[in-house]
Scaffold this motif. Sequence first.
Motif, PDB file in Angstrom:
ATOM      1  N   ARG A  46     -24.299  -8.646  -3.553  1.00 61.07           N
ATOM      2  CA  ARG A  46     -23.131  -8.700  -4.451  1.00 61.07           C
ATOM      3  C   ARG A  46     -22.533  -7.299  -4.593  1.00 61.07           C
ATOM      4  O   ARG A  46     -23.240  -6.337  -4.817  1.00 61.07           O
ATOM      5  N   PHE A  47     -21.197  -7.227  -4.466  1.00 55.62           N
ATOM      6  CA  PHE A  47     -20.471  -5.956  -4.580  1.00 55.62           C
ATOM      7  C   PHE A  47     -19.260  -6.124  -5.479  1.00 55.62           C
ATOM      8  O   PHE A  47     -18.714  -7.223  -5.602  1.00 55.62           O
ATOM      9  N   ARG A  48     -18.847  -5.021  -6.053  1.00 51.18           N
ATOM     10  CA  ARG A  48     -17.539  -4.929  -6.706  1.00 51.18           C
ATOM     11  C   ARG A  48     -16.684  -4.061  -5.781  1.00 51.18           C
ATOM     12  O   ARG A  48     -17.063  -2.935  -5.463  1.00 51.18           O
ATOM     13  N   VAL A  49     -15.534  -4.581  -5.347  1.00 54.02           N
ATOM     14  CA  VAL A  49     -14.669  -3.894  -4.388  1.00 54.02           C
ATOM     15  C   VAL A  49     -13.295  -3.721  -5.021  1.00 54.02           C
ATOM     16  O   VAL A  49     -12.814  -4.599  -5.750  1.00 54.02           O
ATOM     17  N   SER A  50     -12.654  -2.580  -4.735  1.00 56.04           N
ATOM     18  CA  SER A  50     -11.295  -2.364  -5.235  1.00 56.04           C
ATOM     19  C   SER A  50     -10.465  -1.650  -4.179  1.00 56.04           C
ATOM     20  O   SER A  50     -10.996  -0.953  -3.306  1.00 56.04           O
ATOM     21  N   PHE A  51      -9.164  -1.845  -4.265  1.00 50.95           N
ATOM     22  CA  PHE A  51      -8.211  -1.125  -3.421  1.00 50.95           C
ATOM     23  C   PHE A  51      -7.004  -0.799  -4.277  1.00 50.95           C
ATOM     24  O   PHE A  51      -6.407  -1.691  -4.884  1.00 50.95           O
ATOM     25  N   ALA A  52      -6.669   0.486  -4.354  1.00 52.78           N
ATOM     26  CA  ALA A  52      -5.525   0.940  -5.153  1.00 52.78           C
ATOM     27  C   ALA A  52      -4.468   1.521  -4.230  1.00 52.78           C
ATOM     28  O   ALA A  52      -4.781   2.230  -3.282  1.00 52.78           O
ATOM     29  N   GLY A  53      -3.217   1.213  -4.542  1.00 54.87           N
ATOM     30  CA  GLY A  53      -2.109   1.724  -3.751  1.00 54.87           C
ATOM     31  C   GLY A  53      -1.321   2.766  -4.525  1.00 54.87           C
ATOM     32  O   GLY A  53      -1.491   2.937  -5.723  1.00 54.87           O
ATOM     33  N   ASN A  54      -0.432   3.443  -3.817  1.00 56.64           N
ATOM     34  CA  ASN A  54       0.461   4.397  -4.473  1.00 56.64           C
ATOM     35  C   ASN A  54       1.774   3.686  -4.805  1.00 56.64           C
ATOM     36  O   ASN A  54       1.874   2.464  -4.715  1.00 56.64           O
ATOM     37  N   SER A  55       2.796   4.449  -5.151  1.00 61.89           N
ATOM     38  CA  SER A  55       4.054   3.848  -5.618  1.00 61.89           C
ATOM     39  C   SER A  55       4.862   3.157  -4.521  1.00 61.89           C
ATOM     40  O   SER A  55       5.799   2.440  -4.838  1.00 61.89           O
ATOM     41  N   VAL A  56       4.528   3.345  -3.265  1.00 65.42           N
ATOM     42  CA  VAL A  56       5.261   2.666  -2.188  1.00 65.42           C
ATOM     43  C   VAL A  56       4.396   1.641  -1.457  1.00 65.42           C
ATOM     44  O   VAL A  56       4.800   1.118  -0.425  1.00 65.42           O
ATOM     45  N   THR A  57       3.214   1.362  -1.985  1.00 64.47           N
ATOM     46  CA  THR A  57       2.337   0.359  -1.389  1.00 64.47           C
ATOM     47  C   THR A  57       2.581  -0.973  -2.082  1.00 64.47           C
ATOM     48  O   THR A  57       2.463  -1.078  -3.296  1.00 64.47           O
ATOM     49  N   SER A  58       2.919  -1.993  -1.305  1.00 65.98           N
ATOM     50  CA  SER A  58       3.235  -3.297  -1.881  1.00 65.98           C
ATOM     51  C   SER A  58       1.972  -4.020  -2.354  1.00 65.98           C
ATOM     52  O   SER A  58       0.855  -3.677  -1.959  1.00 65.98           O
ATOM     53  N   ARG A  59       2.192  -5.014  -3.172  1.00 64.91           N
ATOM     54  CA  ARG A  59       1.075  -5.835  -3.659  1.00 64.91           C
ATOM     55  C   ARG A  59       0.350  -6.500  -2.484  1.00 64.91           C
ATOM     56  O   ARG A  59      -0.877  -6.555  -2.453  1.00 64.91           O
ATOM     57  N   GLU A  60       1.102  -6.983  -1.517  1.00 64.42           N
ATOM     58  CA  GLU A  60       0.514  -7.639  -0.343  1.00 64.42           C
ATOM     59  C   GLU A  60      -0.395  -6.677   0.422  1.00 64.42           C
ATOM     60  O   GLU A  60      -1.499  -7.039   0.830  1.00 64.42           O
ATOM     61  N   GLN A  61       0.042  -5.431   0.608  1.00 63.78           N
ATOM     62  CA  GLN A  61      -0.769  -4.442   1.317  1.00 63.78           C
ATOM     63  C   GLN A  61      -2.056  -4.133   0.552  1.00 63.78           C
ATOM     64  O   GLN A  61      -3.115  -3.973   1.154  1.00 63.78           O
ATOM     65  N   VAL A  62      -1.962  -4.052  -0.766  1.00 64.46           N
ATOM     66  CA  VAL A  62      -3.135  -3.771  -1.591  1.00 64.46           C
ATOM     67  C   VAL A  62      -4.140  -4.915  -1.480  1.00 64.46           C
ATOM     68  O   VAL A  62      -5.340  -4.691  -1.301  1.00 64.46           O
ATOM     69  N   GLU A  63      -3.668  -6.147  -1.552  1.00 65.18           N
ATOM     70  CA  GLU A  63      -4.573  -7.298  -1.465  1.00 65.18           C
ATOM     71  C   GLU A  63      -5.168  -7.436  -0.060  1.00 65.18           C
ATOM     72  O   GLU A  63      -6.326  -7.831   0.085  1.00 65.18           O
ATOM     73  N   MET A  64      -4.394  -7.085   0.974  1.00 62.10           N
ATOM     74  CA  MET A  64      -4.944  -7.089   2.342  1.00 62.10           C
ATOM     75  C   MET A  64      -6.051  -6.054   2.471  1.00 62.10           C
ATOM     76  O   MET A  64      -7.091  -6.312   3.092  1.00 62.10           O
ATOM     77  N   GLY A  65      -5.836  -4.858   1.901  1.00 62.74           N
ATOM     78  CA  GLY A  65      -6.857  -3.815   1.943  1.00 62.74           C
ATOM     79  C   GLY A  65      -8.141  -4.247   1.262  1.00 62.74           C
ATOM     80  O   GLY A  65      -9.240  -3.973   1.741  1.00 62.74           O
ATOM     81  N   LEU A  66      -8.007  -4.950   0.135  1.00 67.59           N
ATOM     82  CA  LEU A  66      -9.182  -5.449  -0.585  1.00 67.59           C
ATOM     83  C   LEU A  66      -9.953  -6.458   0.270  1.00 67.59           C
ATOM     84  O   LEU A  66     -11.174  -6.369   0.400  1.00 67.59           O
ATOM     85  N   LEU A  67      -9.258  -7.406   0.860  1.00 70.46           N
ATOM     86  CA  LEU A  67      -9.930  -8.419   1.682  1.00 70.46           C
ATOM     87  C   LEU A  67     -10.566  -7.808   2.926  1.00 70.46           C
ATOM     88  O   LEU A  67     -11.684  -8.170   3.301  1.00 70.46           O
ATOM     89  N   LEU A  68      -9.866  -6.870   3.557  1.00 72.51           N
ATOM     90  CA  LEU A  68     -10.421  -6.231   4.752  1.00 72.51           C
ATOM     91  C   LEU A  68     -11.677  -5.437   4.407  1.00 72.51           C
ATOM     92  O   LEU A  68     -12.677  -5.519   5.120  1.00 72.51           O
ATOM     93  N   ARG A  69     -11.644  -4.683   3.314  1.00 71.71           N
ATOM     94  CA  ARG A  69     -12.838  -3.921   2.945  1.00 71.71           C
ATOM     95  C   ARG A  69     -13.998  -4.840   2.592  1.00 71.71           C
ATOM     96  O   ARG A  69     -15.147  -4.570   2.928  1.00 71.71           O
TER      97      ARG A  69
END
Length: 182
Positions: A46-69
């Motif tokens: 079991r893990f807790r995973v997070s992905f944070a974006g900057n001001s030009v990173t879209s919600r879709e990109q952030v959620e893709m990063g979370l799933l990929l990690r």
Amino acid sequence: MKTRSLLMVAAAALLVSACATSTAYAPAGFNGQRGGYAEQRLESDRFRVSFAGNSVTSREQVEMGLLLRSAELTLENGFDWFSTVERATDRDVSYSAFRDPFYRPYSPFWGPSWRYYHRRGYWSRWNDPFWGRDDFDVRQIDRFEANAEIVLGRGPKPAGDANAFDAREVVANLSGRVTRPM
């Protein structure tokens, strides 16, 4: 003079657009970037995973990063699939106000002005008293962060579980869609 001004504006726009890039898929704080992924082991599976974006990173990109990690963690630990127990995407909104660099208050060529007849018998110029007080722009800045608690599993992915993902398929489908650091 006009051509020179246009060239300066074009150069400034090019410079600003070159600096504004979305968060690269890398560990949080990699090369001083704001955002990225982070994980914390809670139990052996079991893990807790997070992905944070900057001001030009879209919600879709952030959620893709979370799933990929999440998929990469699954494979790195010898598992085949993962299931999200809890998953949320937070949106942080802030506002930035800045002055318009091309605004010239009280310019004879810029801004409203009217003439009126003064009581003393002559025409006088009257400027809008509120003109110049709103010579700034306001920009909304959105930043997204996705968090999930995942459980890892071996063997075939559980059938009928909408929160379960095959780690190899996620890596194959999302690896080419994220921005890697240069």
